[in-house]
Design an enzyme around this catalytic site. Structure first.
Site, PDB file in Angstrom:
ATOM      1  CB  THR A  29      -0.974   0.012   1.181  1.00 23.43           C
ATOM      2  OG1 THR A  29      -0.255  -0.236   2.518  1.00 23.43           O
ATOM      3  CG2 THR A  29      -2.072  -1.027   0.919  1.00 23.43           C
ATOM      4  NE  ARG A  37     -12.905  -9.773  -0.831  1.00 19.86           N
ATOM      5  CZ  ARG A  37     -13.873  -9.750  -1.703  1.00 19.86           C
ATOM      6  NH1 ARG A  37     -14.783  -8.814  -2.039  1.00 19.86           N
ATOM      7  NH2 ARG A  37     -13.764 -10.853  -2.605  1.00 19.86           N
ATOM      8  CD  GLN A 104      -1.743 -13.720   1.839  1.00 27.13           C
ATOM      9  OE1 GLN A 104      -1.433 -12.718   2.528  1.00 27.13           O
ATOM     10  NE2 GLN A 104      -2.873 -14.366   2.113  1.00 27.13           N
ATOM     11  CG  HIS A 124      -3.353 -15.355  -4.387  1.00 29.85           C
ATOM     12  ND1 HIS A 124      -3.480 -14.212  -3.329  1.00 29.85           N
ATOM     13  CD2 HIS A 124      -3.658 -16.311  -3.845  1.00 29.85           C
ATOM     14  CE1 HIS A 124      -4.203 -14.938  -2.254  1.00 29.85           C
ATOM     15  NE2 HIS A 124      -4.254 -16.103  -2.692  1.00 29.85           N
ATOM     16  CG  ASN A 223      -1.036  -6.781   9.445  1.00 29.47           C
ATOM     17  OD1 ASN A 223      -0.772  -6.213   8.278  1.00 29.47           O
ATOM     18  ND2 ASN A 223      -2.261  -6.930   9.605  1.00 29.47           N
ATOM     19  CB  ILE A 241       4.502  -2.422   6.968  1.00 31.49           C
ATOM     20  CG1 ILE A 241       3.249  -3.281   7.541  1.00 31.49           C
ATOM     21  CG2 ILE A 241       5.594  -3.295   6.403  1.00 31.49           C
ATOM     22  CD1 ILE A 241       2.275  -3.943   6.548  1.00 31.49           C
TER      23      ILE A 241
END
Ligand code: ZN
Length: 250
Positions: A29, A37, A104, A124, A223, A241
């Site tokens: 991010t 989501r 992921q 993924h 996290n 992070i």
């Protein structure tokens, strides 16, 4: 988070001989890659994108595919740069301690930061390649995007004419067993499991944490919020992070 806690966890990483890093959306991010989501997530703001991510819609509807290709032209991953978190993980490798990075994320930022691609296990998949649904032909994404820019709204496989998609795991699509096996294997073999930026609620990737713990590894979770696997953590570092990882590793 106390300085003592951070120092103690730093010692654990420094003494690791086979460190495995498991990363989720939270590490990217800071690079401007939105999550899916959250309140500002990709799918929260654009429900059509979620529909395109369902494999049955994608395969069954040319309009869904055409919209997906238009979205791919502007995927944030093309221009995103790795951040301090990604760079800190490269340092573990430089010190000869890195056994693997299980991610992921589909953004390719670990490789862009300099992590050896052979050590990155993308559970993924990745947006940087296309794969044919029929013959599984795999090529760099930019080849297909060039065809879209040239006017082909739904470029077909050059080998067999089949449907192309990004080499990512869509909803309704099976994970790749060999990739998952490899993720579990490195988790069983590590002596330090460092989970970063994942809610650890999506399986089977989340299982890497209890697997490593059961095999005797020290578990460090970094996290911004609580995770579904906090009970397995020997060291729980909650906060930014991009600040914690360089302090933990650098
Ligand atoms: Zn094909």
């Amino acid at each position: 988070m106390s300085t003592e806690l951070l120092q103690a966890a730093r010692e654990v990483v420094a003494n690791g001989r086979r460190v495995v890093v498991l990363t989720g959306a939270g590490i990217s991010t800071d690079s401007g890659i939105p999550d899916f989501r959250g309140p500002n997530g990709l799918w929260t703001k654009n429900p059509a994108a979620e529909k395109a991510s369902d494999i049955s819609h994608y395969l069954g509807d040319p309009e869904v595919r055409a919209a997906a290709w238009q979205n791919r032209l502007t995927t944030p991953a093309w221009t995103a740069e790795p951040n301090r978190g990604h760079v800190a993980i490269v340092e573990i490798e430089r010190r000869g301690q890195l056994h693997g990075v299980i991610t992921q994320n589909i953004d390719g930022l670990h490789q862009k930061a300099g992590t050896d691609p052979a050590k990155v296990i993308e559970v993924h998949g990745t947006v940087w390649f296309t794969r044919c649904w029929d013959c599984e032909d795999r090529r760099p994404m930019d080849q297909a995007l060039a065809r879209v820019r040239a006017g082909d709204g739904d470029p077909a496989c050059l080998e067999c004419g089949g449907i192309l998609k990004s080499d990512t795991i869509s909803f309704g699509q099976s994970l790749v067993p060999e990739v998952i096996d490899r993720a579990m294997q490195v988790s069983d073999q590590c002596d330090v499991m460092l989970a970063v930026g994942s809610t650890l609620s999506v399986f089977p990737a989340a299982n890497c944490v209890p697997r490593a713990k059961a095999a005797g590894a020290q578990v460090i979770i970094v996290n911004g919020d609580e995770t579904a696997m906090d009970r397995y953590a020997d060291w729980l570092l909650v906060g930014q992070i991009g600040e914690i990882l360089p302090a933990l590793i650098g």
